[in-house]
Design a protein around this motif. Structure first.
Motif, PDB file in Angstrom:
ATOM      1  N   SER A 104      24.625   9.993  85.507  1.00 31.65           N
ATOM      2  CA  SER A 104      23.679  10.927  86.165  1.00 31.65           C
ATOM      3  C   SER A 104      24.599  12.272  86.241  1.00 31.65           C
ATOM      4  N   ARG A 118      24.088  13.818  82.406  1.00 30.49           N
ATOM      5  CA  ARG A 118      23.204  14.973  81.907  1.00 30.49           C
ATOM      6  C   ARG A 118      22.027  14.133  80.356  1.00 30.49           C
ATOM      7  N   GLU A 131      20.231  12.894  77.311  1.00 31.31           N
ATOM      8  CA  GLU A 131      19.495  13.461  76.262  1.00 31.31           C
ATOM      9  C   GLU A 131      18.410  13.075  75.495  1.00 31.31           C
ATOM     10  N   SER A 158      20.289  12.168  71.689  1.00 32.53           N
ATOM     11  CA  SER A 158      22.256  13.220  71.793  1.00 32.53           C
ATOM     12  C   SER A 158      23.343  12.372  70.611  1.00 32.53           C
ATOM     13  N   ARG A 210      28.005  14.799  74.395  1.00 35.49           N
ATOM     14  CA  ARG A 210      28.126  14.447  75.385  1.00 35.49           C
ATOM     15  C   ARG A 210      29.180  13.765  75.254  1.00 35.49           C
ATOM     16  N   ARG A 220      28.240  18.615  77.241  1.00 33.95           N
ATOM     17  CA  ARG A 220      29.167  17.796  78.275  1.00 33.95           C
ATOM     18  C   ARG A 220      30.153  16.891  78.281  1.00 33.95           C
ATOM     19  N   SER A 265      32.981  16.628  85.417  1.00 32.37           N
ATOM     20  CA  SER A 265      33.003  17.104  84.327  1.00 32.37           C
ATOM     21  C   SER A 265      32.900  18.527  84.382  1.00 32.37           C
ATOM     22  N   GLU A 305      30.552  21.725  80.996  1.00 29.67           N
ATOM     23  CA  GLU A 305      30.389  22.158  79.811  1.00 29.67           C
ATOM     24  C   GLU A 305      31.070  22.898  79.224  1.00 29.67           C
TER      25      GLU A 305
END
Length: 196
Positions: A34, A37, A39, A42, A112, A137, A192, A194
């Protein structure tokens, strides 16, 4: 049993294991996924991939993504490959090496990254950050105070945005003898942030 469902949360007992090698518990994996995030397409680095549970779950969720699982122990590298094969995951490439030194050998820049811990987690975070695409992230876990401090300090120094910190407090119902009791899973911090 093969995992046929379109949801995350493969039961822990379905993964191949080695004695003494920790496994990221199902409920914690759900929180990690979760926080990432993910995609559809990725490039994901899983650093300190351990048994490969997070890589397998990401591979099933995002079959068009490229996942690089980094692990230093050759025996555990083989275990990750077995788990990928068991669940029919074809988009995970396992790389044997010590992070952060080996990360410069990866040609694909990630959007990621999951960091599963380690003694030099702050150095790994710094190396990852230099490779991370803008808008990418990073998710890292800490099971001890030292790693929690290193990750938190590292994210602050790197000026990460949208920092989130979650501590899991999970209990499972287990049968012990003739009784059913709640057994705690060791608490984990999930951090986490970004990159702008």
């Amino acid at each position: 049993m093969v995992w046929k469902y379109r949801t995350s949360g493969i039961p822990d007992e379905l993964f191949e294991r080695l004695p003494g090698i920790p496994l990221t518990k199902r409920e914690v994996r759900l929180l990690i996924l979760s926080a990432l995030r993910l995609e559809d397409k990725s490039i994901i680095w899983d650093i300190g991939a351990g048994t490969g549970t997070v890589s397998v779950e990401m591979g099933l969720l995002c079959p068009e993504s490229e996942i690089i699982a980094v692990e230093r122990d050759p025996e555990i590298v083989s275990l990750i490959e077995k788990n990928c094969q068991k669940f029919g995951v074809n988009n995970v490439r396992v790389m044997e090496g010590f992070a952060p030194e080996c990360l410069s050998q990866i040609k694909s820049k990630p959007d990621r990254v999951f960091i599963g811990g380690g003694k030099s987690v702050k150095n790994v975070l710094g190396e990852v950050w230099g490779n991370l695409e803008s808008g990418g992230r990073v998710v890292a876990i800490a099971s001890n105070l030292e790693n929690l401090y290193q990750i938190s300090e590292g994210l602050a120094e790197l000026q990460a945005r949208n920092i989130e910190v979650v501590q899991s407090s999970i209990n499972r119902l287990e049968t012990r003898g003739i009784s059913q009791v709640f057994a705690a899973i060791a608490p984990i911090f999930i951090l986490s942030g970004e990159k702008i």
